[in-house]
Design a protein around this motif. Structure first.
Motif, PDB file in Angstrom:
ATOM      1  N   CYS A 139       1.324  -7.000   9.057  1.00 32.19           N
ATOM      2  CA  CYS A 139       0.988  -5.929   8.930  1.00 32.19           C
ATOM      3  C   CYS A 139       2.365  -5.215   9.092  1.00 32.19           C
ATOM      4  CB  CYS A 139      -0.081  -5.252   9.809  1.00 32.19           C
ATOM      5  SG  CYS A 139      -0.431  -3.522   9.331  1.00 32.19           S
TER       6      CYS A 139
ATOM      7  N   MET B  87       4.730  -1.829   8.413  1.00 31.89           N
ATOM      8  CA  MET B  87       5.138  -0.563   8.055  1.00 31.89           C
ATOM      9  C   MET B  87       6.319  -0.650   7.560  1.00 31.89           C
ATOM     10  SD  MET B  87       4.576   3.189  10.047  1.00 31.89           S
ATOM     11  CE  MET B  87       5.886   2.885  11.031  1.00 31.89           C
TER      12      MET B  87
ATOM     13  N   ILE C 276       0.814  -1.165   0.197  1.00 33.97           N
ATOM     14  CA  ILE C 276       0.028   0.040   0.044  1.00 33.97           C
ATOM     15  C   ILE C 276       0.713   1.293  -0.013  1.00 33.97           C
ATOM     16  CG2 ILE C 276      -1.951   1.169   1.185  1.00 33.97           C
ATOM     17  CD1 ILE C 276      -2.605  -1.611   2.381  1.00 33.97           C
TER      18      ILE C 276
ATOM     19  N   ILE D  11       2.769  -1.683   4.241  1.00 34.57           N
ATOM     20  CA  ILE D  11       2.244  -0.234   4.108  1.00 34.57           C
ATOM     21  C   ILE D  11       3.478   0.822   4.391  1.00 34.57           C
ATOM     22  CG2 ILE D  11       0.511   1.306   4.995  1.00 34.57           C
ATOM     23  CD1 ILE D  11      -0.573  -0.791   6.830  1.00 34.57           C
ATOM     24  N   GLU D  12       3.490   2.034   3.296  1.00 33.81           N
ATOM     25  CA  GLU D  12       4.221   3.105   3.484  1.00 33.81           C
ATOM     26  C   GLU D  12       4.118   3.665   4.665  1.00 33.81           C
ATOM     27  OE1 GLU D  12       6.601   4.586   2.746  1.00 33.81           O
ATOM     28  OE2 GLU D  12       7.704   4.006   1.063  1.00 33.81           O
TER      29      GLU D  12
ATOM     30  N   THR E 233       0.047   4.589  -0.906  1.00 32.62           N
ATOM     31  CA  THR E 233      -0.874   5.429  -1.402  1.00 32.62           C
ATOM     32  C   THR E 233      -0.752   6.883  -0.534  1.00 32.62           C
ATOM     33  OG1 THR E 233      -2.512   4.627  -0.041  1.00 32.62           O
ATOM     34  CG2 THR E 233      -2.540   3.924  -2.372  1.00 32.62           C
TER      35      THR E 233
ATOM     36  N   ALA F 122       1.879   4.410   9.036  1.00 33.63           N
ATOM     37  CA  ALA F 122       0.971   3.314   8.679  1.00 33.63           C
ATOM     38  C   ALA F 122      -0.587   3.892   8.959  1.00 33.63           C
ATOM     39  CB  ALA F 122       0.910   2.071   9.350  1.00 33.63           C
TER      40      ALA F 122
ATOM     41  N   TRP G 250      -5.539   6.575   3.006  1.00 28.12           N
ATOM     42  CA  TRP G 250      -5.953   5.188   2.375  1.00 28.12           C
ATOM     43  C   TRP G 250      -5.414   4.034   3.178  1.00 28.12           C
ATOM     44  CZ3 TRP G 250      -9.300   4.729  -1.871  1.00 28.12           C
ATOM     45  CH2 TRP G 250      -9.384   6.146  -2.761  1.00 28.12           C
ATOM     46  N   HIS G 251      -4.352   4.315   3.872  1.00 32.64           N
ATOM     47  CA  HIS G 251      -3.569   3.247   4.174  1.00 32.64           C
ATOM     48  C   HIS G 251      -4.212   2.230   5.277  1.00 32.64           C
ATOM     49  CE1 HIS G 251       0.646   5.202   3.944  1.00 32.64           C
ATOM     50  NE2 HIS G 251      -0.145   5.206   2.859  1.00 32.64           N
TER      51      HIS G 251
ATOM     52  N   SER H  17       3.462   4.980  14.506  1.00 31.50           N
ATOM     53  CA  SER H  17       2.453   5.948  13.695  1.00 31.50           C
ATOM     54  C   SER H  17       1.501   6.614  14.833  1.00 31.50           C
ATOM     55  CB  SER H  17       1.273   5.139  12.968  1.00 31.50           C
ATOM     56  OG  SER H  17       1.894   4.295  11.955  1.00 31.50           O
TER      57      SER H  17
ATOM     58  N   ALA I 108      -5.399  -1.399   4.006  1.00 30.29           N
ATOM     59  CA  ALA I 108      -4.734  -2.593   4.886  1.00 30.29           C
ATOM     60  C   ALA I 108      -5.884  -3.465   5.622  1.00 30.29           C
ATOM     61  CB  ALA I 108      -3.889  -1.873   5.890  1.00 30.29           C
TER      62      ALA I 108
ATOM     63  N   TRP J  19      -1.761   8.846   2.813  1.00 35.23           N
ATOM     64  CA  TRP J  19      -2.029   8.216   4.095  1.00 35.23           C
ATOM     65  C   TRP J  19      -3.302   7.914   4.441  1.00 35.23           C
ATOM     66  CZ3 TRP J  19       1.315  12.971   6.749  1.00 35.23           C
ATOM     67  CH2 TRP J  19       2.462  12.781   6.328  1.00 35.23           C
TER      68      TRP J  19
END
Length: 470
Positions: free
Chosen positions: A183, A185, A135, A158-159, A137, A162, A141-142, A423, A146, A139
């Protein structure tokens, strides 16, 4: 379809219409109250994802969502790792998908493409031939993506960051534990060369008891944030910097320090306090641009976050952490990365240095340290990573290590608790800034398992057998 999935689709539609962004992400008093409430929440852990190795994947089948600034590089690096199939790529903008598809034409990968609507990513995730979804995109959308992917039986990477809110952080933790899906990050700075060396030094006791750590994201992005064409899609990152006032991008400096201090794996954050300067530049720059271009008129009266944010943390075992954020002021890039202990200190910026007294080590002594403390992963793929690239090679080492762990059924170096905690730093700092630097408790996403969780492995035991295609 579950209620959660319907909620995600609703949010996706709002994002696609541009209704989720700066105007809705500003911290109102009710939202600040919610941060405080979520900070006191407890995790009745369903399953401990720290140290968990999912079933081995001989071939890692990957899909990618988001092909803007970071996405193409992630796809290219993944394409060079053996034991991988890039099955699908997705972006809202068809031209971006076509460009990445063309980039892969001489590789073994021929992914299916998805684009053109706010719901295209969902169609990709619904496939039954994906093991992991990347992912990449904006932030907002994360977390929706996910959570949907984990509920669809996929691991996710995830970028950073997260998640944007504490509620989202908890949602990631609960979903990962319930589905037993990783999951991660993708905090690439944990794989930078000096950071990994100092982690190895800390494990060997070089610093003695680590007392204090510092990290930062000090990066002059004023021009890029206001870049109308060729910058961030729909000015999303500029919008993030409006109304939200705190450390909005903490994880690059925070992640490596947390690993060195065994946060979530032997120690835990207790509370933090955060202070921001005023904004001396962003609103002024927006007003100057608006005089020449009506496009910026809507930004001219926005209340942007302060130039410099400084956030301090006390850990359960009495250690301290300082993390700074400034993406506006004209200054050389720095992540600081400082580790201070009872026997020695290391500092990365502006020049790498190590000391055990009043003088920094000589170049010859630094060479000896590198020979002794360069970890296994760097010795195996470090030089190759430098050639392949991605922020000097750390991006490739991160991706290679992720794939190697998945292929060998090993625990990931960064789990969902790291994604949530690192995060959470941002909304917690926003609360503290809004309350005159009042301290706020940091939630324990591990449900107390930090007391017994094993530290991050810095060996290749059980893996290291994933090949690379040059």
């Amino acid at each position: 379809m579950s209620n959660n999935r319907r909620d995600f689709l609703k949010l996706s539609g709002l994002a696609g219409m541009g209704l989720v962004g700066a105007g809705m992400s500003g911290f109102t008093q009710p939202q600040l109250d919610e941060v405080l409430r979520q900070s006191k929440r407890k995790n009745n852990q369903r399953f401990n994802m720290s140290g968990y190795g999912a079933p081995k994947l001989d071939t890692v089948r990957a899909g990618f969502i988001g092909l803007g600034m970071r996405g193409p590089g992630h796809v290219e690096r993944m394409s060079k790792i053996k034991g991988v199939e890039i099955k699908a790529i997705c972006d809202l903008v068809p031209e971006k998908v076509d460009k990445v598809k063309e980039m892969l034409k001489d590789s073994p990968h021929d992914p299916d493409t998805y684009s053109g609507s706010a719901y295209a990513w969902k169609k990709m995730v619904d496939r039954d031939d994906l093991d992991i979804v990347f992912i990449l995109t904006p932030w907002e959308w994360h977390v929706p993506m996910a959570v949907y992917a984990m509920e669809s039986d996929k691991h996710v990477a995830i970028e950073v960051p997260a998640a944007k809110t504490l509620e989202e952080c908890w949602e990631l933790v609960e979903t990962s534990e319930r589905t037993k899906k990783h999951c991660m990050m993708m905090e690439n700075c944990c794989y930078d060369f000096f950071e990994m060396m100092t982690l190895n030094m800390a494990r060997d006791g070089f610093f003695g008891d680590v007392i204090h750590g510092e990290g930062a994201y000090l990066h002059d992005l004023l021009g890029l944030n206001f870049k109308k064409d060729g910058g961030y899609e729909d000015m999303w990152r500029l919008k993030e910097n409006a109304y939200r006032n705190g450390n909005l991008y903490a994880t690059h400096g925070l992640g490596p320090i947390c690993q060195i201090m065994d946060i979530n794996r032997g120690d835990q954050m207790d509370y933090l306090t955060s202070l921001s300067s005023n904004d001396f530049m962003m609103q002024q720059h927006a007003q100057e641009l608006a005089e020449e271009d009506d496009f910026f008129a809507s930004y001219a009266n926005m209340q942007f976050r302060g130039n410099m944010n400084t956030t301090m943390v006390k850990t359960k075992k009495g250690k301290s952490i300082m993390i700074q954020h400034d993406v506006t002021s004209p200054r050389p890039y720095s992540r600081i990365h400082l580790v201070s202990g009872t026997k020695g200190i290391a500092r990365k910026w502006p020049k790498q240095g190590v000391a055990t007294g009043h003088r920094w080590f000589s170049d010859e002594q630094m060479t000896e340290l590198e020979e002794k403390y360069t970890p296994e992963i760097t010795k195996k793929v470090g030089e190759m990573a430098k050639k392949i690239g991605g922020h000097g090679g750390m991006d490739f080492m991160m991706t290679w290590r992720l794939v190697d762990c998945l292929r060998n059924g090993l625990p990931l170096d960064q789990d969902v608790y790291d994604a949530a905690l690192w995060s959470a730093f941002s909304p917690l700092s926003e609360w503290s800034v809004a309350n005159k630097a009042t301290s706020i408790d940091v939630p324990d996403f591990t449900g107390g398992s930090w007391k017994t969780n094993a530290p991050v492995s810095i060996t290749l035991e059980g893996g290291g057998n994933t090949g690379v295609r040059i």
